[in-house]
Scaffold this motif. Structure first.
Motif, PDB file in Angstrom:
ATOM      1  N   TYR A  78       0.548  -0.906  -0.337  1.00 13.36           N
ATOM      2  CA  TYR A  78       0.180  -0.087   0.206  1.00 13.36           C
ATOM      3  C   TYR A  78       0.805   0.862  -0.584  1.00 13.36           C
ATOM      4  O   TYR A  78       2.215   1.174   0.385  1.00 13.36           O
ATOM      5  N   VAL A  79      -0.254   2.050  -0.639  1.00 13.35           N
ATOM      6  CA  VAL A  79       1.329   3.786  -0.532  1.00 13.35           C
ATOM      7  C   VAL A  79       0.871   4.803   1.211  1.00 13.35           C
ATOM      8  O   VAL A  79      -0.462   4.544   0.968  1.00 13.35           O
ATOM      9  N   CYS A  80       1.290   5.314   1.199  1.00 15.09           N
ATOM     10  CA  CYS A  80       1.288   5.971   2.070  1.00 15.09           C
ATOM     11  C   CYS A  80       1.526   7.458   2.085  1.00 15.09           C
ATOM     12  O   CYS A  80       2.687   7.850   2.340  1.00 15.09           O
ATOM     13  N   GLU A  81       0.874   8.372   2.157  1.00 15.61           N
ATOM     14  CA  GLU A  81       1.023   9.780   1.642  1.00 15.61           C
ATOM     15  C   GLU A  81       0.793  10.873   2.532  1.00 15.61           C
ATOM     16  O   GLU A  81       0.136  11.254   2.841  1.00 15.61           O
ATOM     17  N   PRO A 161       4.549   9.192  -7.447  1.00 20.05           N
ATOM     18  CA  PRO A 161       3.724   8.000  -8.922  1.00 20.05           C
ATOM     19  C   PRO A 161       2.844   6.608  -8.926  1.00 20.05           C
ATOM     20  O   PRO A 161       1.646   6.898  -9.147  1.00 20.05           O
ATOM     21  N   PRO A 162       3.368   6.536  -7.225  1.00 17.27           N
ATOM     22  CA  PRO A 162       2.580   5.502  -6.914  1.00 17.27           C
ATOM     23  C   PRO A 162       1.436   5.836  -6.428  1.00 17.27           C
ATOM     24  O   PRO A 162       0.027   4.978  -6.570  1.00 17.27           O
ATOM     25  N   ALA A 163       1.330   6.457  -5.912  1.00 14.00           N
ATOM     26  CA  ALA A 163      -0.315   7.116  -5.288  1.00 14.00           C
ATOM     27  C   ALA A 163      -1.201   7.468  -6.204  1.00 14.00           C
ATOM     28  O   ALA A 163      -2.185   7.300  -6.474  1.00 14.00           O
ATOM     29  N   LEU A 164      -0.097   8.175  -7.431  1.00 11.80           N
ATOM     30  CA  LEU A 164      -0.965   8.766  -8.198  1.00 11.80           C
ATOM     31  C   LEU A 164      -1.569   7.532  -9.251  1.00 11.80           C
ATOM     32  O   LEU A 164      -2.850   7.479  -9.838  1.00 11.80           O
TER      33      LEU A 164
END
Length: 300
Positions: A78-81, A161-164
């Motif tokens: 997962y991605v955390c921003e 880029p991973p979040a987008l």
């Protein structure tokens, strides 16, 4: 009613309709240990492998500091921003958003993505489901407004880029999110990304023909208050309520009750004072009040 978060996520109606394309969490503070131990397995059970967490930078830094020895999925599963602050404000919205090709689930409320926010504090949520085989305009509108906020954050802030990619996957599969939808009578979902909640509330009150009336009674439920009580004064001056009742948790609030009495007595003739009796049972169970609500009763 109480929310069983795991049951809310794992309910298999979405699986039967093609599953979820992804999920987006908006939170102020967060616990990645909680996410990996409780939320991520439930998402996997629901067929939702694409998850994005958007948090305040302060909450993000604290989560990384507290969980750096125990977390292992961030940046991979997962991605955390962090949502970088453009001005002095915080990323304080709390949203749990899941969407697939035909189905969606949404929670909008007061709880952060932590053990306390989803299970221990006394919180308040609004929950919505959308099924495009049995469309409901109110739910579709709630999803549409939440997706609008996510898109505005995406357009104005710099994400990795991973979040987008995670937002793009949802956008490509859940096309119903971009369907035009009109607000439902008597129901609104607001965010303050580009316009204050207060101004939107006043516009709605004007549209309802209530702007010239004094409110009959205002209930304020909140754990915390601004130091100068400016918001409470604004409520009193703009709505001119006949009565005001404030509900707090006496064990954790920062509210100075006497200061509030002095502040509001010039604006409303019957201040009901500070009420805490409804929280007695929760206080004995060590469930501090974290819910936020303003309930207004108009003359009619």
């Amino acid at each position: 009613m109480a929310i069983d978060l795991r049951a809310f996520i794992e309910d298999d109606k979405a699986i039967k309709l093609g599953g979820f394309a992804g999920s987006v969490f908006l939170t102020y503070t967060l616990s990645l240990n909680f996410f990996e131990q409780i939320i991520e397995p439930a998402l996997a059970q629901a067929g939702c492998a694409n998850a994005l967490i958007i948090s305040d930078p302060g909450g993000y830094a604290e989560a990384m500091r507290m969980g750096n020895k125990n977390i292992n999925g961030v940046g991979m599963r997962y991605v955390c921003e962090p949502l970088h602050r453009a001005n002095k404000g915080f990323q304080h919205a709390k949203v749990f958003f899941m969407a697939g090709q035909h189905f969606g689930r949404l929670l909008i409320g007061s709880g952060n993505l932590t053990y306390h926010g989803y299970g221990r504090n006394l919180e308040l949520y609004s929950g919505f489901e959308f099924n495009d085989h049995e469309p409901d305009n109110a739910s579709l509108y709630a999803f549409h407004e939440t997706w609008d906020l996510i898109q505005k954050i995406r357009a104005k802030r710099i994400f990795s880029p991973p979040a987008l990619d995670r937002i793009r996957i949802i956008e490509e599969k859940a096309t119903w999110l971009t369907q035009p939808v009109a607000p439902v009578d008597g129901f609104r979902v607001w965010h303050n990304f580009d316009r204050s909640i207060w101004s939107q509330f006043h516009q709605w009150r004007d549209e309802m023909g209530l702007s010239t009336n004094s409110a009959k009674k205002i209930f304020i439920i909140s754990p915390f208050f601004d130091k100068d009580l400016g918001t409470a004064q604004k409520i009193a001056t703009d709505l001119n309520p006949y009565k005001v009742e404030v509900v707090v948790d006496p064990g954790s609030t920062n509210l100075n009750g006497q200061k509030l009495q002095n502040c509001l007595q010039n604006f409303t003739p019957h201040l009901m004072g500070i009420k805490n009796r409804i929280l007695e049972n929760q206080s004995t169970q060590k469930r501090p009040l974290h819910a936020k609500a303003i309930v207004g009763i108009e003359k009619d």
